[in-house]
Enzyme design. Structure first.
Site, PDB file in Angstrom:
ATOM      1  N   GLY A  86      11.858  -6.474 -45.082  1.00  0.00           N
ATOM      2  CA  GLY A  86      12.080  -7.103 -43.777  1.00  0.00           C
ATOM      3  C   GLY A  86      11.079  -6.606 -42.762  1.00  0.00           C
ATOM      4  O   GLY A  86      10.085  -5.974 -43.130  1.00  0.00           O
ATOM      5  N   ASN A  87      11.309  -6.911 -41.504  1.00  0.00           N
ATOM      6  CA  ASN A  87      10.408  -6.425 -40.457  1.00  0.00           C
ATOM      7  C   ASN A  87      11.193  -6.115 -39.193  1.00  0.00           C
ATOM      8  O   ASN A  87      12.407  -6.326 -39.127  1.00  0.00           O
ATOM      9  CB  ASN A  87       9.279  -7.436 -40.206  1.00  0.00           C
TER      10      ASN A  87
END
Ligand code: CTP
Length: 407
Positions: A210-211
């Protein structure tokens, strides 16, 4: 300002809305309908607003309240607006103090409807809502969820906190300098799509790549568009924020899901703003069970494949040729060029109309309530937006979009 309250169970939520208005320094006159007082009594409205409360035009007649209250208002908010109240307002009836006030007000008017789904979807209500919107009122799309009985559906009053935010922005925009091109509801009749948050690409049922995108800027864009009268679809990837009032929120997790929803919504959109941070890569294989540690202590390798580039795709497809497509870019600059060099190249590569560029060399943007940016356009134009709230940047982005929409 005036808080009109209709006779629906959601009247209790309007108490919280009133509190927020008074605590932020507004002078609020509450005008409930007679039916509203069956749900929440006059003493409550009076105590919370610090003012006398009337429902009919026969109280304090010497002060001509049926004209004065509307004339003096900077904003009229009707929450909840029942089907009956929308009908009376659409037809210009003036059978109580609130409907008189609606006829005399020359300021922005916000209706926040709340009713059962069947009533909201009834052709009579649809027609009344369309009439009120045509006349320049903001009619907030109800939220979806649990209704009064056991049923669920569209028809809930948005959360007071989000309704407050929307009304505050309408009020601010209502004060837009007369004589300038800017009008408070300059996105009325437009459908806009905003993506927000960061996508997740699963390795197994519990782990993902993810980020750090928080979704704050995308949510600010959605709120600002709603306050300017737009119909807003917000495609949110893994965002832990309350739904903005009047905004249709579609929740997704992965880049593929984000693409499907954005491409689908773009078919009817006047503008698409890609504020989301889609993961560029996803694992080739997704394990259906949790990946276990190997007994020999070796670490697994993860093979990745590239995800679709949504911005590039919608810019190439141009489902609606006149739609304005906006990308975001967080850049740091490197050996190959400055932040602006890289951003100009990205704008050309993506094929969008505008690119909002953040310099993230300091790492300060993620999760921060503030932002500063440069907005580039495909013709070489550049607008600098100084450090300020994400809401302020959102309004500059919509100003730029608005200037490029066909009249
Ligand atoms: N974007 C997109 N689909 C992707 C990746 C990005 O639509 N798979 C959009 C983002 O929402 C944003 C813009 O493209 O509006 C720029 O995102 P960015 O991550 O900077 O673009 P990349 O093409 O991934 O560029 P880089 O190679 O610099 O990471």
């Amino acid at each position: 300002m005036v808080l009109g309250v209709g006779g629906g169970i959601a009247a209790y939520k309007a108490c919280e809305l009133l509190r927020r208005f008074t605590e932020s320094g507004h002078d609020v006159t509450v005008v409930p309908t007679e039916a509203a007082l069956r749900f929440v009594g006059a003493p409550t409205w009076s105590a919370l607003s610090g003012k006398a409360v009337a429902t009919d035009v026969w109280t304090s007649v010497h002060e001509v309240p049926h004209v004065r209250i509307g004339q003096q208002a900077d904003l009229v908010v009707v929450a909840p607006a029942t089907a009956d109240l929308l009908a009376r307002a659409a037809h210009g009836l003036a059978d109580d103090l609130l409907t008189n006030t609606l006829l005399t007000a020359r300021c922005p008017v916000v209706f926040a409807p709340a009713m059962h789904t069947e009533m909201w979807e009834h052709p009579a209500t649809r027609a009344n809502v369309a009439t009120l919107r045509d006349r320049g009122a903001v009619v907030v799309e109800p939220a979806e969820g649990r209704l009064t009985g056991k049923d669920t559906g569209k028809g809930r009053l948005p959360e007071p906190e989000e309704l407050f935010e929307l009304c505050s922005q309408v009020l601010e925009r209502g004060a837009v300098e007369p004589g300038t091109d800017a009008t408070p509801l300059d996105l009325a009749g437009r459908h806009v799509v905003v993506s927000a948050g960061g996508t997740r690409e699963y390795l197994d049922p519990v782990r993902f790549l993810g980020n750090r995108s928080s979704g704050l800027q995308g949510y600010a864009l959605a709120r600002a568009a709603a306050a300017r009268g737009a119909q807003v679809t917000l495609v949110a990837a893994n965002v832990a924020l309350p739904d903005p009032a009047g905004v249709s929120v579609v929740r997704v997790e992965t880049t593929a899901q984000l693409r499907d929803e954005v491409v689908g919504a773009a078919a009817t959109a006047d503008a698409v703003v890609m504020a989301a941070a889609p993961a560029d890569f996803r694992p080739v294989d997704v394990s259906s069970s949790k990946i276990k540690k190997a007994a020999d202590g070796s670490a697994p390798s993860i093979a990745l494949t590239q995800n679709p580039d949504i911005l590039r795709q919608i810019s190439a497809e141009r489902a609606r040729p006149n739609a304005v497509i906006v990308g975001f870019a967080a850049e740091t600059g490197d050996d190959s060029g400055t932040v602006l060099d890289l951003a100009r190249a990205k704008l050309a590569r993506k094929g969008c109309d505008l690119l909002v560029v953040n310099d993230v060399s300091g790492g300060a943007v993620f999760g921060s309530p503030e932002n500063e940016a440069v907005i580039l356009d495909r013709d070489g134009g550049l607008v600098e937006v100084p450090r300020g709230s994400k809401a302020a940047l959102a309004h500059v982005v919509w100003d730029q979009v608005r200037a490029r929409l066909p009249r």
